[in-house]
Design a protein around this motif. Structure first.
Motif, PDB file in Angstrom:
ATOM      1  N   ARG A   1       0.694  -1.060  -0.615  1.00 42.86           N
ATOM      2  CA  ARG A   1       0.307   0.116  -0.299  1.00 42.86           C
ATOM      3  C   ARG A   1       1.225   1.373  -0.132  1.00 42.86           C
ATOM      4  N   ARG A   2       0.754   2.171  -0.424  1.00 42.44           N
ATOM      5  CA  ARG A   2       1.325   3.359  -1.059  1.00 42.44           C
ATOM      6  C   ARG A   2       0.997   4.106   0.802  1.00 42.44           C
ATOM      7  N   GLY A   3       2.122   4.226   1.001  1.00 43.26           N
ATOM      8  CA  GLY A   3       1.505   6.033   3.007  1.00 43.26           C
ATOM      9  C   GLY A   3       1.277   6.939   1.976  1.00 43.26           C
ATOM     10  N   ASP A   4       1.304   7.197   3.330  1.00 43.26           N
ATOM     11  CA  ASP A   4       1.372   9.195   3.020  1.00 43.26           C
ATOM     12  C   ASP A   4       2.925  10.003   2.276  1.00 43.26           C
ATOM     13  N   ASP A   5       3.639   9.374   2.665  1.00 42.27           N
ATOM     14  CA  ASP A   5       5.040   9.629   2.239  1.00 42.27           C
ATOM     15  C   ASP A   5       5.041   8.719   0.706  1.00 42.27           C
ATOM     16  N   GLY A   6       4.109   8.383   0.350  1.00 42.83           N
ATOM     17  CA  GLY A   6       4.310   7.905  -1.269  1.00 42.83           C
ATOM     18  C   GLY A   6       4.903   6.877  -1.333  1.00 42.83           C
ATOM     19  N   ALA A   7       5.477   6.365  -0.580  1.00 41.81           N
ATOM     20  CA  ALA A   7       6.175   4.729  -0.398  1.00 41.81           C
ATOM     21  C   ALA A   7       4.885   3.442  -0.490  1.00 41.81           C
ATOM     22  N   LEU A   8       5.155   2.420  -1.449  1.00 40.20           N
ATOM     23  CA  LEU A   8       4.746   1.939  -0.745  1.00 40.20           C
ATOM     24  C   LEU A   8       5.334   0.550   0.054  1.00 40.20           C
ATOM     25  N   ALA A   9       4.379  -0.068   0.786  1.00 38.49           N
ATOM     26  CA  ALA A   9       4.931  -0.338   2.027  1.00 38.49           C
ATOM     27  C   ALA A   9       4.016  -1.729   2.669  1.00 38.49           C
ATOM     28  N   LEU A  10       4.872  -3.245   2.500  1.00 37.98           N
ATOM     29  CA  LEU A  10       4.472  -4.049   3.741  1.00 37.98           C
ATOM     30  C   LEU A  10       3.531  -3.454   4.866  1.00 37.98           C
ATOM     31  N   THR A  11       3.458  -4.079   5.397  1.00 40.29           N
ATOM     32  CA  THR A  11       2.681  -3.780   6.559  1.00 40.29           C
ATOM     33  C   THR A  11       1.557  -4.999   7.437  1.00 40.29           C
ATOM     34  N   PHE A  12       2.599  -5.707   7.765  1.00 42.44           N
ATOM     35  CA  PHE A  12       1.606  -6.565   8.170  1.00 42.44           C
ATOM     36  C   PHE A  12       2.629  -7.396   9.607  1.00 42.44           C
ATOM     37  N   PRO A  13       2.302  -8.451  10.898  1.00 40.84           N
ATOM     38  CA  PRO A  13       3.457  -8.396  11.729  1.00 40.84           C
ATOM     39  C   PRO A  13       3.591  -9.414  12.013  1.00 40.84           C
ATOM     40  N   MET A  14       5.015  -9.559  11.260  1.00 46.99           N
ATOM     41  CA  MET A  14       5.580 -11.022  11.656  1.00 46.99           C
ATOM     42  C   MET A  14       6.782 -10.219  12.050  1.00 46.99           C
ATOM     43  N   ALA A  15       7.560  -9.063  12.270  1.00 46.71           N
ATOM     44  CA  ALA A  15       8.656  -9.074  12.789  1.00 46.71           C
ATOM     45  C   ALA A  15       9.647  -9.592  12.245  1.00 46.71           C
ATOM     46  N   ASP A  16      10.828  -9.972  12.131  1.00 44.78           N
ATOM     47  CA  ASP A  16      12.010 -10.410  11.238  1.00 44.78           C
ATOM     48  C   ASP A  16      11.580 -11.624  11.144  1.00 44.78           C
ATOM     49  N   GLN A  17      10.404 -12.915  11.679  1.00 41.14           N
ATOM     50  CA  GLN A  17      10.394 -14.136  11.583  1.00 41.14           C
ATOM     51  C   GLN A  17      10.296 -14.430  10.270  1.00 41.14           C
ATOM     52  N   ARG A  18      10.861 -15.393   9.252  1.00 41.68           N
ATOM     53  CA  ARG A  18       9.699 -15.870   8.441  1.00 41.68           C
ATOM     54  C   ARG A  18       8.539 -16.110   8.367  1.00 41.68           C
ATOM     55  N   LEU A  19       8.538 -16.112   6.751  1.00 42.24           N
ATOM     56  CA  LEU A  19       6.891 -16.492   6.741  1.00 42.24           C
ATOM     57  C   LEU A  19       6.215 -17.220   6.062  1.00 42.24           C
ATOM     58  N   SER A  20       6.055 -18.110   5.903  1.00 39.13           N
ATOM     59  CA  SER A  20       5.520 -19.896   4.292  1.00 39.13           C
ATOM     60  C   SER A  20       4.457 -18.699   4.094  1.00 39.13           C
ATOM     61  N   SER A  21       4.963 -19.609   2.311  1.00 35.92           N
ATOM     62  CA  SER A  21       3.388 -19.701   1.431  1.00 35.92           C
ATOM     63  C   SER A  21       3.710 -19.698   0.238  1.00 35.92           C
ATOM     64  N   ILE A  22       2.768 -19.711  -0.190  1.00 36.38           N
ATOM     65  CA  ILE A  22       2.721 -20.946  -1.495  1.00 36.38           C
ATOM     66  C   ILE A  22       1.784 -20.802  -2.791  1.00 36.38           C
ATOM     67  N   ALA A  23       2.138 -21.086  -3.594  1.00 36.62           N
ATOM     68  CA  ALA A  23       1.085 -20.690  -5.096  1.00 36.62           C
ATOM     69  C   ALA A  23      -0.124 -21.295  -4.770  1.00 36.62           C
ATOM     70  N   VAL A  24      -1.378 -20.850  -5.331  1.00 35.71           N
ATOM     71  CA  VAL A  24      -2.570 -22.248  -5.017  1.00 35.71           C
ATOM     72  C   VAL A  24      -2.663 -22.628  -5.435  1.00 35.71           C
ATOM     73  N   ALA A  25      -1.442 -22.667  -6.814  1.00 33.65           N
ATOM     74  CA  ALA A  25      -1.986 -23.637  -7.871  1.00 33.65           C
ATOM     75  C   ALA A  25      -0.782 -25.125  -7.297  1.00 33.65           C
ATOM     76  N   ASP A  26      -0.057 -25.018  -6.729  1.00 35.78           N
ATOM     77  CA  ASP A  26       0.960 -25.512  -5.861  1.00 35.78           C
ATOM     78  C   ASP A  26       0.233 -26.573  -5.196  1.00 35.78           C
ATOM     79  N   ILE A  27      -0.794 -26.043  -4.719  1.00 33.87           N
ATOM     80  CA  ILE A  27      -1.708 -27.340  -4.018  1.00 33.87           C
ATOM     81  C   ILE A  27      -2.340 -28.161  -4.536  1.00 33.87           C
ATOM     82  N   GLY A  28      -3.243 -27.733  -5.309  1.00 35.42           N
ATOM     83  CA  GLY A  28      -3.618 -29.019  -6.427  1.00 35.42           C
ATOM     84  C   GLY A  28      -2.347 -29.488  -7.414  1.00 35.42           C
ATOM     85  N   LYS A  29      -1.603 -28.813  -7.345  1.00 32.36           N
ATOM     86  CA  LYS A  29      -0.636 -29.853  -7.991  1.00 32.36           C
ATOM     87  C   LYS A  29       0.607 -31.093  -7.280  1.00 32.36           C
TER      88      LYS A  29
END
Length: 323
Positions: free
Chosen positions: A186-214
């Motif tokens: 999302r673009r903030g008031d300063d014009g910069a694009l930012a990700l703002t989710f609460p993971m601190a500095d930890q790794r977040l697992s994710s996957i392409a949904v098509a790969d679940i089916g495969k």
């Protein structure tokens, strides 16, 4: 030519089920043919599946008879439920979303047993209460859960076991596709694009949904080897900074990661904010264990086409609509 085995796919016009339908249709010389289950065979998406070669049948997780008929004669069944599916005001007044999901799991397990399905792949998740316990820092949701859309599915595992259904428990994770929606920069008031989710500095697992089916297709192909087993999958494990760097490269514009606290995330007030805040707290606090259960080399052994986040971004750059 040997008769192809039928795989009945719940949620065939949705994300996970749709991925499996496409994986089977994309393998015309493979051992399976697909029976696509949908609440409306006349919907545009259902008609597209029929035109592509799927057998389309109407069935509903709220209707045991329809599900039994759709499972009859099938070798395998892919079962997925959607905690977030719209709920009528009347239904919401009489049961929680988690109770609705558990009732649907019961219906699916009963139908699979009665139909004699030889292999069910059940899309499930961990029980976050195994990590949180009764931690007061984490609000309770839906009366007895911490992250209901995880915890109710985990309770559903036992339903398949109690009915004696030969099941592979396929534990998924966050979809890459969320980064074009709820987690989009999302673009903030300063014009910069930012990700703002609460993971601190930890790794977040994710996957392409098509790969679940495969991956599910490969599990069906491997058959008895995975019956009774839990298979946990992901396509990548990245920190917030690493997601931001990958997005920066794909979008051609700097994206920064700005973590927020779990309490601040829960306080945002949108529907599901508390549950989602709890979910991210679980992902972050339990990151080593959650990531460790999803060793990418093992997932890739099952699904050699497994996409990394960078692979997926290269194919989906045009799915981002940034103001």
């Amino acid at each position: 030519m040997a008769t192809k085995q039928v795989i009945s796919v719940v949620g065939a016009t949705g994300s996970q089920g749709g991925g499996l339908v496409r994986a089977i249709l994309d393998d015309p010389d493979g051992p399976f043919r697909v029976r696509a289950l949908t609440r409306s065979a006349q919907s545009a998406s259902a008609r597209e599946l029929a035109a592509a070669g799927a057998e389309v049948v109407e069935a509903d997780l709220e209707d045991g008879r329809s599900l039994l008929a759709a499972f009859e004669g099938a070798h395998g069944a892919f079962v997925v439920t959607n905690y977030w599916a719209p709920q009528s005001a009347e239904d919401e007044a009489r049961r929680t979303r988690a109770d609705r999901e558990l009732a649907q799991i019961e219906t699916a397990a009963r139908a699979a047993k009665q139909a004699g399905v030889e292999h069910v792949v059940w899309s499930t998740l961990e029980d976050t209460r195994d990590h949180f316990g009764s931690d007061d820092r984490v609000p309770t949701v839906d009366q007895r859960y911490k992250v209901p859309h995880f915890d109710a599915k985990a309770e559903g595992d036992e339903v398949f076991r109690q009915h004696g259904v030969p099941t592979t428990f396929l534990r998924t994770t966050l979809f890459f596709e969320n980064f074009t929606g709820t987690l989009a920069p999302r673009r903030g008031d300063d014009g910069a694009l930012a990700l703002t989710f609460p993971m601190a500095d930890q790794r977040l697992s994710s996957i392409a949904v098509a790969d679940i089916g495969k991956t599910a297709r490969h599990l069906f192909a491997r058959g008895e080897q995975f019956v009774g087993e839990t298979v946990s999958i992901a396509g990548d494990h990245l920190t917030g900074d690493q997601y931001a760097a990958a997005l920066s490269a794909a979008l051609g514009e700097s994206v920064v990661y700005r973590p927020v606290s779990w309490d601040d995330f829960r306080a945002q007030g949108f529907p599901g904010a508390v549950e989602m805040g709890n979910m991210f707290q679980y992902y972050a606090e339990n990151s080593a264990h959650f990531v460790g259960d999803r060793e990418l080399s093992r997932v890739r052994e099952l699904n050699p086409e497994l996409q990394s986040f960078g692979d997926w971004l290269a194919l989906h750059r045009n799915d981002f609509h940034i103001d």
